[in-house]
Write an enzyme that holds these catalytic residues in place. Structure first.
Site, PDB file in Angstrom:
ATOM      1  N   LYS A  28      41.164   1.965  70.448  1.00 44.90           N
ATOM      2  CA  LYS A  28      42.264   1.400  69.653  1.00 44.90           C
ATOM      3  C   LYS A  28      41.953   1.525  68.171  1.00 44.90           C
ATOM      4  O   LYS A  28      40.789   1.376  67.755  1.00 44.90           O
ATOM      5  CB  LYS A  28      42.461  -0.070  70.046  1.00 44.90           C
ATOM      6  CG  LYS A  28      43.681  -0.742  69.435  1.00 44.90           C
ATOM      7  CD  LYS A  28      43.820  -2.182  69.939  1.00 44.90           C
ATOM      8  CE  LYS A  28      45.057  -2.884  69.406  1.00 44.90           C
ATOM      9  NZ  LYS A  28      45.199  -4.260  69.938  1.00 44.90           N
ATOM     10  N   SER A 103      49.655  -5.361  71.927  1.00 43.61           N
ATOM     11  CA  SER A 103      49.660  -4.391  70.857  1.00 43.61           C
ATOM     12  C   SER A 103      48.835  -3.132  71.154  1.00 43.61           C
ATOM     13  O   SER A 103      48.954  -2.154  70.434  1.00 43.61           O
ATOM     14  CB  SER A 103      49.112  -5.037  69.575  1.00 43.61           C
ATOM     15  OG  SER A 103      47.761  -5.430  69.746  1.00 43.61           O
ATOM     16  N   SER A 127      47.058  -8.648  74.168  1.00 44.35           N
ATOM     17  CA  SER A 127      47.263  -7.247  73.812  1.00 44.35           C
ATOM     18  C   SER A 127      46.536  -6.219  74.659  1.00 44.35           C
ATOM     19  O   SER A 127      46.799  -5.024  74.525  1.00 44.35           O
ATOM     20  CB  SER A 127      46.925  -7.025  72.346  1.00 44.35           C
ATOM     21  OG  SER A 127      47.975  -7.515  71.563  1.00 44.35           O
TER      22      SER A 127
HETATM   23  N1  GLN Z   1      51.712 -10.421  71.122  1.00 43.88           N
HETATM   24  C1  GLN Z   1      50.699 -11.251  70.569  1.00 43.88           C
HETATM   25  C2  GLN Z   1      50.831 -11.281  69.070  1.00 43.88           C
HETATM   26  O1  GLN Z   1      51.667 -10.583  68.574  1.00 43.88           O
HETATM   27  C3  GLN Z   1      49.344 -10.784  70.983  1.00 43.88           C
HETATM   28  C4  GLN Z   1      48.820  -9.706  70.129  1.00 43.88           C
HETATM   29  C5  GLN Z   1      47.380  -9.376  70.411  1.00 43.88           C
HETATM   30  O2  GLN Z   1      46.810  -9.790  71.421  1.00 43.88           O
HETATM   31  N2  GLN Z   1      46.790  -8.669  69.466  1.00 43.88           N
HETATM   32  O3  GLN Z   1      50.139 -12.002  68.413  1.00 43.88           O
END
Ligand code: GLN
Length: 442
Positions: A28, A103, A127
């Site tokens: 990532k 994400s 995410s």
């Molecule tokens: N959807 C969650 C957020 O936007 C989780 C994102 C993540 O785990 N980086 O914060």
């Protein structure tokens, strides 16, 4: 087909020998790679090239893995669909026309498409698990402290962990063995066997270390759930899509047939988890992202006699709308006069969530729920309605608040062929329990 899953395709070769030799592990783009640009999906870092490797990248290289590139993501990890990236949205290889989840959408997409053998994502509030569920692959969110965050560009550091994404539970467990373990450069890491203490290994979990003293997660992926007790928090089924709930119960039936039993349990605090998560995550983000001012990091705002103006220009140009929204929300939540009303309350809720999970896990080996209450959304659907997007994190965020381990495994599809994921949550450093449960469905 081009899924737009990579921000940068540049090969990083690992050692010639090692347990991951000959295999590719995509990384990532918020995980630092020495000499290879690391953008966090943001225009702010479009040209940023880290001078050092994250600890997990070092460990991948030592294990002989090849990193084929850096994967696309929601900007700074803020999102559930991988549509907030400055480098454009990612397509879902398992359900074209739908989002891949986020994400870590790029990481899940390359694995689902077979473009990489495995991948690393990061999970602040779901995410790793969300994109794994939406793309029909496996993702593990480790216990807080099992995996080093050194070199992970922080979004909300008290919540996040780097985790593996792979086609099977066994491969995800193998990748976790490679990256897990204490790191002197991250003081929040802990040794799992020390944390568990003597005599903690139960028949369900087994010992977390093998004869050589290394971690052993792979041997837990044996599909044996005979005698396993599964708790089902009713709050995590309420409000979930019918098609998702149907697949969830079908999977629980399969586990029962394999010798597991289940009971329903209520965790009243979970109702407040998403709110608490978004207050804590945005508060931490407002502080962590302060370094992107065009001087310390990020695109220059062009100094013309006034530093405040220069910082403001850098942040105006470098950040996208979702990041700006969260920095504003977090700054507000931490401001004098409002701290007690929002931040302190959210911390209280976090402690309550933790306590509820501890209690429920006292009477169960693992807890099970749909990973996401909804199947993959249509592309573009959630962008106009951020609140709707935040609510989709209802089942994943409580686990980060409680610092616990969880896995998402594929559990069938909706009538129109969209993947559904099932989440197992375990006790702290109980990775083996969630891996074992997940492997019975894989
Ligand atoms: N959807 C969650 C957020 O936007 C989780 C994102 C993540 O785990 N980086 O914060």
């Amino acid at each position: 087909m081009d899924y737009n899953a990579y921000v940068t395709e540049e090969r990083i070769e690992g050692a010639e020998e090692g347990r991951l030799a000959g295999r590719t592990v995509a990384v990532k783009d918020n995980i630092s790679t020495a000499g290879v640009r690391t953008t966090c999906g943001s225009a702010m870092l479009a040209d940023y090239v880290p001078p050092y490797d994250a600890t997990v990248v070092e460990r991948l290289k030592e294990a002989g893995a090849t990193i084929p590139g850096k994967t696309n993501m929601d900007e700074f990890g803020m999102g559930t669909t991988t549509e907030t990236s400055a480098f454009g949205p990612v397509e879902n290889p398992a359900a074209e026309g739908y989002v891949p989840g986020g994400s870590s959408g790029g990481s899940a997409a390359v694995v689902a498409a077979g473009d990489a053998d495995m991948a690393l994502g990061s999970d602040t509030g779901g995410s790793v698990r969300c994109p794994a569920a939406f793309c029909g692959v496996v993702g593990i969110k480790p216990t807080y402290g099992l995996v080093s965050r050194y070199g992970l560009i922080a979004y909300a550091n008290s919540l996040e962990q780097i985790g593996p994404i792979a086609p099977t539970v066994e491969e995800a467990a193998e990748l976790l063995e490679v990256i897990a373990g204490p790191d002197e450069r991250d003081a929040t890491t802990r040794d799992a066997s020390e944390a568990l203490g003597d005599g903690e290994a139960t028949a369900i979990t087994g010992d977390v270390t093998d004869e050589d003293g290394g971690y052993d997660f792979v041997s837990a992926a044996d599909g044996d759930v005979d005698g396993m007790e599964i708790g089902v928090p009713t709050e995590l089924l309420d409000g979930a899509d019918d098609a998702v709930v149907e697949q969830f119960w079908a999977a629980i039936d399969d586990l029962e047939a394999a010798g597991a039993s289940y009971h329903e349990v209520t965790l009243p605090s979970l109702e407040h988890a998403v709110e608490a998560y978004y207050v804590i995550a945005t508060s931490e983000a407002s502080s962590n992202l302060a370094r992107f001012d065009g001087v310390r990091y990020g695109v220059s705002g062009g100094y013309d006699g006034d530093w405040n103006e220069a910082f403001a220009r850098a942040r105006e140009e470098g950040f996208g709308p979702e990041v700006k929204r969260r920095v504003l929300l977090g700054t507000f939540a931490l401001s004098a006069g409002y701290q007690d009303k929002y931040y302190k309350k959210a911390q209280d809720a976090r402690a309550w969530v933790k306590q509820d999970f501890d209690e429920a896990l006292g009477a169960a080996d693992v807890l099970a729920s749909p990973t996401m209450p909804v199947p993959p959304l249509e592309r573009g659907e959630s962008l106009d309605d951020p609140l709707q997007m935040y609510l989709a994190d209802a089942n994943t965020t409580p686990v980060n608040l409680a610092n616990l381990p969880a896995i998402s495994v594929p559990a069938g599809e909706t009538g129109d062929d969209r993947p559904v994921g099932l989440q197992f949550v375990g006790p702290a450093f109980g990775e083996r329990a969630v891996i074992r449960a997940g492997s019975a469905l894989g």
